[in-house]
Write a protein that holds these residues in place. Sequence first.
Motif, PDB file in Angstrom:
ATOM      1  N   ARG A   4       1.993   4.420   5.079  1.00 28.41           N
ATOM      2  CA  ARG A   4       0.644   4.307   4.522  1.00 28.41           C
ATOM      3  C   ARG A   4      -0.374   4.000   5.603  1.00 28.41           C
ATOM      4  NH1 ARG A   4      -0.536   1.168   0.183  1.00 28.41           N
ATOM      5  NH2 ARG A   4      -2.304   0.064   1.018  1.00 28.41           N
ATOM      6  N   HIS A   5      -0.057   3.061   6.490  1.00 31.75           N
ATOM      7  CA  HIS A   5      -1.002   2.721   7.544  1.00 31.75           C
ATOM      8  C   HIS A   5      -1.065   3.808   8.615  1.00 31.75           C
ATOM      9  CE1 HIS A   5      -0.498  -1.272   5.641  1.00 31.75           C
ATOM     10  NE2 HIS A   5      -1.812  -1.255   5.806  1.00 31.75           N
ATOM     11  N   GLY A   6       0.044   4.477   8.833  1.00 31.16           N
ATOM     12  CA  GLY A   6       0.033   5.608   9.759  1.00 31.16           C
ATOM     13  C   GLY A   6      -0.888   6.719   9.272  1.00 31.16           C
ATOM     14  N   LEU A   7      -0.837   6.992   7.963  1.00 33.58           N
ATOM     15  CA  LEU A   7      -1.718   8.015   7.395  1.00 33.58           C
ATOM     16  C   LEU A   7      -3.179   7.587   7.481  1.00 33.58           C
ATOM     17  CD1 LEU A   7       0.383   9.098   4.274  1.00 33.58           C
ATOM     18  CD2 LEU A   7       0.187  10.269   6.489  1.00 33.58           C
ATOM     19  N   LEU A   8      -3.438   6.310   7.207  1.00 34.72           N
ATOM     20  CA  LEU A   8      -4.813   5.814   7.326  1.00 34.72           C
ATOM     21  C   LEU A   8      -5.304   5.957   8.765  1.00 34.72           C
ATOM     22  CD1 LEU A   8      -4.651   2.567   5.124  1.00 34.72           C
ATOM     23  CD2 LEU A   8      -5.687   4.769   4.517  1.00 34.72           C
ATOM     24  N   ALA A   9      -4.441   5.636   9.734  1.00 39.42           N
ATOM     25  CA  ALA A   9      -4.824   5.746  11.144  1.00 39.42           C
ATOM     26  C   ALA A   9      -5.146   7.188  11.518  1.00 39.42           C
ATOM     27  CB  ALA A   9      -3.716   5.193  12.037  1.00 39.42           C
ATOM     28  N   ALA A  42       3.270  11.600  -1.789  1.00 42.88           N
ATOM     29  CA  ALA A  42       3.362  10.411  -2.638  1.00 42.88           C
ATOM     30  C   ALA A  42       2.501   9.280  -2.074  1.00 42.88           C
ATOM     31  CB  ALA A  42       4.817   9.971  -2.771  1.00 42.88           C
ATOM     32  N   ALA A  43       2.561   9.094  -0.757  1.00 44.00           N
ATOM     33  CA  ALA A  43       1.762   8.043  -0.129  1.00 44.00           C
ATOM     34  C   ALA A  43       0.277   8.321  -0.276  1.00 44.00           C
ATOM     35  CB  ALA A  43       2.137   7.901   1.345  1.00 44.00           C
ATOM     36  N   GLU A  50      -5.432   3.595  -4.910  1.00 44.08           N
ATOM     37  CA  GLU A  50      -5.889   2.285  -4.441  1.00 44.08           C
ATOM     38  C   GLU A  50      -7.312   2.334  -3.892  1.00 44.08           C
ATOM     39  OE1 GLU A  50      -2.999   0.761  -1.651  1.00 44.08           O
ATOM     40  OE2 GLU A  50      -1.355   1.280  -2.993  1.00 44.08           O
ATOM     41  N   GLY A  51      -7.894   3.536  -3.810  1.00 46.78           N
ATOM     42  CA  GLY A  51      -9.263   3.663  -3.313  1.00 46.78           C
ATOM     43  C   GLY A  51      -9.373   3.631  -1.802  1.00 46.78           C
ATOM     44  N   LEU A  52      -8.275   3.845  -1.102  1.00 41.35           N
ATOM     45  CA  LEU A  52      -8.290   3.814   0.359  1.00 41.35           C
ATOM     46  C   LEU A  52      -8.574   5.182   0.974  1.00 41.35           C
ATOM     47  CD1 LEU A  52      -5.233   1.432   0.898  1.00 41.35           C
ATOM     48  CD2 LEU A  52      -7.667   0.845   0.782  1.00 41.35           C
ATOM     49  N   VAL A  53      -8.287   6.249   0.234  1.00 41.92           N
ATOM     50  CA  VAL A  53      -8.628   7.611   0.658  1.00 41.92           C
ATOM     51  C   VAL A  53      -9.285   8.326  -0.521  1.00 41.92           C
ATOM     52  CG1 VAL A  53      -6.717   7.738   2.317  1.00 41.92           C
ATOM     53  CG2 VAL A  53      -6.426   8.690   0.038  1.00 41.92           C
ATOM     54  N   ALA A  71     -12.920   1.438   2.100  1.00 42.95           N
ATOM     55  CA  ALA A  71     -11.858   0.456   1.849  1.00 42.95           C
ATOM     56  C   ALA A  71     -10.644   0.755   2.729  1.00 42.95           C
ATOM     57  CB  ALA A  71     -11.462   0.457   0.375  1.00 42.95           C
ATOM     58  N   GLY A  72     -10.388   2.026   2.986  1.00 42.62           N
ATOM     59  CA  GLY A  72      -9.292   2.417   3.867  1.00 42.62           C
ATOM     60  C   GLY A  72      -9.556   1.996   5.305  1.00 42.62           C
ATOM     61  N   ARG A  73     -10.811   2.113   5.746  1.00 43.56           N
ATOM     62  CA  ARG A  73     -11.164   1.670   7.099  1.00 43.56           C
ATOM     63  C   ARG A  73     -10.955   0.161   7.236  1.00 43.56           C
ATOM     64  NH1 ARG A  73     -13.148   5.812   9.730  1.00 43.56           N
ATOM     65  NH2 ARG A  73     -14.267   7.418   8.587  1.00 43.56           N
TER      66      ARG A  73
END
Length: 185
Positions: A4-9, A42-43, A50-53, A71-73
């Motif tokens: 999840r954090h890898g995708l956000l990065a 899925a991620a 969750e509103g992160l992406v 929120a993802g940032r």
Amino acid sequence: MAIRHGLLALLADGPRHGSRLRAEFEARTGAVRPLHIGRVCAALGRLEHEGLVTREGVDGAGRVVYALAQAGRAELRAWYARPVERTDPPCDELAIKLVLAVAAPGVDVREVVEVQRRHVSESLHDYVRRRAEVLAGSLRGPGEVARLLVVERLICCAEAESRWLDHCEARLLRLDLPRADDAGK
């Protein structure tokens, strides 16, 4: 593995579709652990929930493109700022195998240790070879540096496992447990 954090990065660099995220994740991490597209999708679904992406739209090939939400940032900044917790040990199949092998009838726990030691030694040789290949290159760019760091982490983990196996072998010898082929005598 912090998918999840890898995708956000990766999304911090700009909007992308799932297949590209998967390919970039593997490229940046040295493909140490292949990432299946189903896990990425899925991620992304969970991150969107969750509103992160957010969904940015669809590309020319009909793939959904995702972008990083505010929120993802914030979540990504928080992730980079906090340490990785070591309070709960990860599920360690090797430790479980050795613990069960100690009392298992017909199993020579010292042989289990030796088989694992050979495997770790082969893996360590492979990791050292891979590190030499990376170092033989130019190490230009963050992707190559990231690959080097991942391979060096694998080397350190293999060396630590080898030391632990040495400790296990010494402990088993001091306890003088019967070998599996001696148990019936």
